[in-house]
Write a protein that holds these residues in place. Structure first.
Motif, PDB file in Angstrom:
ATOM      1  N   TYR A   1       3.726  -6.830   5.048  1.00 56.06           N
ATOM      2  CA  TYR A   1       2.952  -5.612   4.819  1.00 56.06           C
ATOM      3  C   TYR A   1       3.924  -4.496   4.467  1.00 56.06           C
ATOM      4  O   TYR A   1       4.681  -4.026   5.309  1.00 56.06           O
ATOM      5  CB  TYR A   1       2.164  -5.282   6.092  1.00 56.06           C
ATOM      6  CG  TYR A   1       1.194  -4.127   6.016  1.00 56.06           C
ATOM      7  CD1 TYR A   1       0.581  -3.742   4.821  1.00 56.06           C
ATOM      8  CD2 TYR A   1       0.873  -3.421   7.174  1.00 56.06           C
ATOM      9  CE1 TYR A   1      -0.310  -2.682   4.789  1.00 56.06           C
ATOM     10  CE2 TYR A   1      -0.041  -2.365   7.153  1.00 56.06           C
ATOM     11  CZ  TYR A   1      -0.620  -1.995   5.956  1.00 56.06           C
ATOM     12  OH  TYR A   1      -1.516  -0.948   5.922  1.00 56.06           O
TER      13      TYR A   1
ATOM     14  N   CYS B   1       4.431  -0.654   3.062  1.00 55.90           N
ATOM     15  CA  CYS B   1       3.613   0.567   3.103  1.00 55.90           C
ATOM     16  C   CYS B   1       4.265   1.750   2.403  1.00 55.90           C
ATOM     17  O   CYS B   1       4.047   2.909   2.773  1.00 55.90           O
ATOM     18  CB  CYS B   1       3.307   0.931   4.555  1.00 55.90           C
ATOM     19  SG  CYS B   1       2.532  -0.386   5.497  1.00 55.90           S
ATOM     20  N   ASN B   2       5.064   1.473   1.383  1.00 53.97           N
ATOM     21  CA  ASN B   2       5.738   2.554   0.672  1.00 53.97           C
ATOM     22  C   ASN B   2       5.522   2.470  -0.837  1.00 53.97           C
ATOM     23  O   ASN B   2       6.402   2.817  -1.621  1.00 53.97           O
ATOM     24  CB  ASN B   2       7.232   2.589   1.018  1.00 53.97           C
ATOM     25  CG  ASN B   2       7.897   1.218   0.907  1.00 53.97           C
ATOM     26  OD1 ASN B   2       7.235   0.211   0.695  1.00 53.97           O
ATOM     27  ND2 ASN B   2       9.200   1.183   1.050  1.00 53.97           N
TER      28      ASN B   2
ATOM     29  N   SER C   1      -4.575  -1.186  13.323  1.00 50.61           N
ATOM     30  CA  SER C   1      -3.521  -1.902  14.044  1.00 50.61           C
ATOM     31  C   SER C   1      -4.043  -2.637  15.268  1.00 50.61           C
ATOM     32  O   SER C   1      -3.274  -3.271  15.993  1.00 50.61           O
ATOM     33  CB  SER C   1      -2.428  -0.920  14.460  1.00 50.61           C
ATOM     34  OG  SER C   1      -2.960   0.099  15.282  1.00 50.61           O
TER      35      SER C   1
ATOM     36  N   ASP D   1       0.840  -1.187   0.000  1.00 45.98           N
ATOM     37  CA  ASP D   1       0.000   0.000   0.000  1.00 45.98           C
ATOM     38  C   ASP D   1       0.879   1.242   0.000  1.00 45.98           C
ATOM     39  O   ASP D   1       2.095   1.162   0.207  1.00 45.98           O
ATOM     40  CB  ASP D   1      -0.934  -0.001   1.217  1.00 45.98           C
ATOM     41  CG  ASP D   1      -2.310   0.572   0.886  1.00 45.98           C
ATOM     42  OD1 ASP D   1      -2.379   1.487   0.035  1.00 45.98           O
ATOM     43  OD2 ASP D   1      -3.304   0.122   1.489  1.00 45.98           O
TER      44      ASP D   1
ATOM     45  N   GLY E   1       0.638   3.622   2.128  1.00 48.54           N
ATOM     46  CA  GLY E   1       0.794   4.057   3.506  1.00 48.54           C
ATOM     47  C   GLY E   1       0.284   2.980   4.438  1.00 48.54           C
ATOM     48  O   GLY E   1      -0.319   1.990   4.003  1.00 48.54           O
ATOM     49  N   ARG E   2       0.511   3.157   5.729  1.00 44.33           N
ATOM     50  CA  ARG E   2       0.061   2.166   6.721  1.00 44.33           C
ATOM     51  C   ARG E   2      -1.364   2.535   7.155  1.00 44.33           C
ATOM     52  O   ARG E   2      -1.580   3.150   8.192  1.00 44.33           O
ATOM     53  CB  ARG E   2       1.012   2.130   7.912  1.00 44.33           C
ATOM     54  CG  ARG E   2       0.841   0.895   8.799  1.00 44.33           C
ATOM     55  CD  ARG E   2       1.882   0.880   9.910  1.00 44.33           C
ATOM     56  NE  ARG E   2       1.722  -0.263  10.779  1.00 44.33           N
ATOM     57  CZ  ARG E   2       2.291  -1.455  10.613  1.00 44.33           C
ATOM     58  NH1 ARG E   2       3.077  -1.662   9.580  1.00 44.33           N
ATOM     59  NH2 ARG E   2       2.083  -2.444  11.466  1.00 44.33           N
TER      60      ARG E   2
END
Length: 242
Positions: A92, A94-95, A56, A49, A51-52
């Motif tokens: 996962y 996120c960048n 959570s 993705d 971003g995160r």
């Protein structure tokens, strides 16, 4: 789960065998795909993705773990989302495009995305499809659901604005940004990257929902047939090596 199963149906219709490695592009606010994939016996899942964005709170996934009959799995006892993903054999990233570039070539059996590709920045779209091609195993299949409507009112209102203005930081960082690529452009970018198009199932409006006269000159060259496409299910394959 229904979105996951829908894409798995599309993938299995064209794949020769069950995937051992799966990638989801743009999981959004949930990493539940890792749960459904493990329940299907998929060994490794990669979630990429920009971003995160995923919640959570691990307790938010307990219902999915139970539904997937994994309530006794070690993942159900995880105290953090990273621990849960590790137990599920999931990664996962996120960048965005940088994350894709870190994945080894020809390492992913199957991929999917759902209402994600339209949000990839226009300047990065071709590179994204090239990276997905690079990491896809030869003979592997990808399934993508793409929404071609504007995210302002579900029509073509975003096409009233020039490329120069729309691709400015102000619009690109807005919550309604889409790259505004039309179906013909997406198909062309995919084939240029090397993909074989297996399915291109279009959803269409019966009539233009935004008058052609209202569209910016940057979009006046598109035929009505292209502008009438409101969404597409695209199933593509990286051909086997010669």
């Amino acid at each position: 789960q229904s979105i996951f199963e829908s894409h798995m149906t599309s993938l299995s219709a064209h794949a020769c065998s069950k995937p051992n490695t799966l990638l989801e592009l743009g999981p959004g606010d949930s990493v539940s795909t890792a749960i459904w994939a493990r329940a299907r016996g998929i060994d490794s899942t990669t979630l990429v993705d920009a971003g995160r964005f995923a919640t959570s709170d691990v307790t938010a996934y307990h219902g999915a773990l139970k539904l997937a009959q994994l309530e006794s799995h070690q993942a159900a006892r995880a105290s953090t989302i990273d621990e849960m993903l590790r137990e599920l054999g999931a990664t996962y990233l996120c960048n965005g495009l940088t994350g894709l570039q870190s994945i080894p070539s020809e390492s992913i059996d199957a991929m999917f995305s759902n209402a994600v590709l339209e949000h990839v920045h226009r300047s990065e779209f071709a590179a994204t499809m090239q990276e997905l091609y690079r990491i896809q195993r030869p003979g592997g299949v990808s399934s993508h659901q793409i929404d071609l409507r504007d995210h302002l009112g579900g029509a073509l209102n975003s096409l009233r604005i020039s490329h120069q203005r729309w691709e400015s930081p102000l619009f690109m960082q807005s919550g309604f940004y889409t790259n505004r690529l039309r179906c013909s452009e997406i198909r062309s970018i995919c084939t240029d990257a090397g993909w074989e198009i297996l399915e291109c199932t279009e959803r269409r409006w019966p009539n233009l929902v935004t008058p052609r006269s209202a569209l910016h000159g940057d979009f006046q060259h598109f035929a009505d047939e292209d502008l009438l496409v409101s969404g597409v299910r695209l199933v593509i394959r990286r051909p086997l090596k010669a």
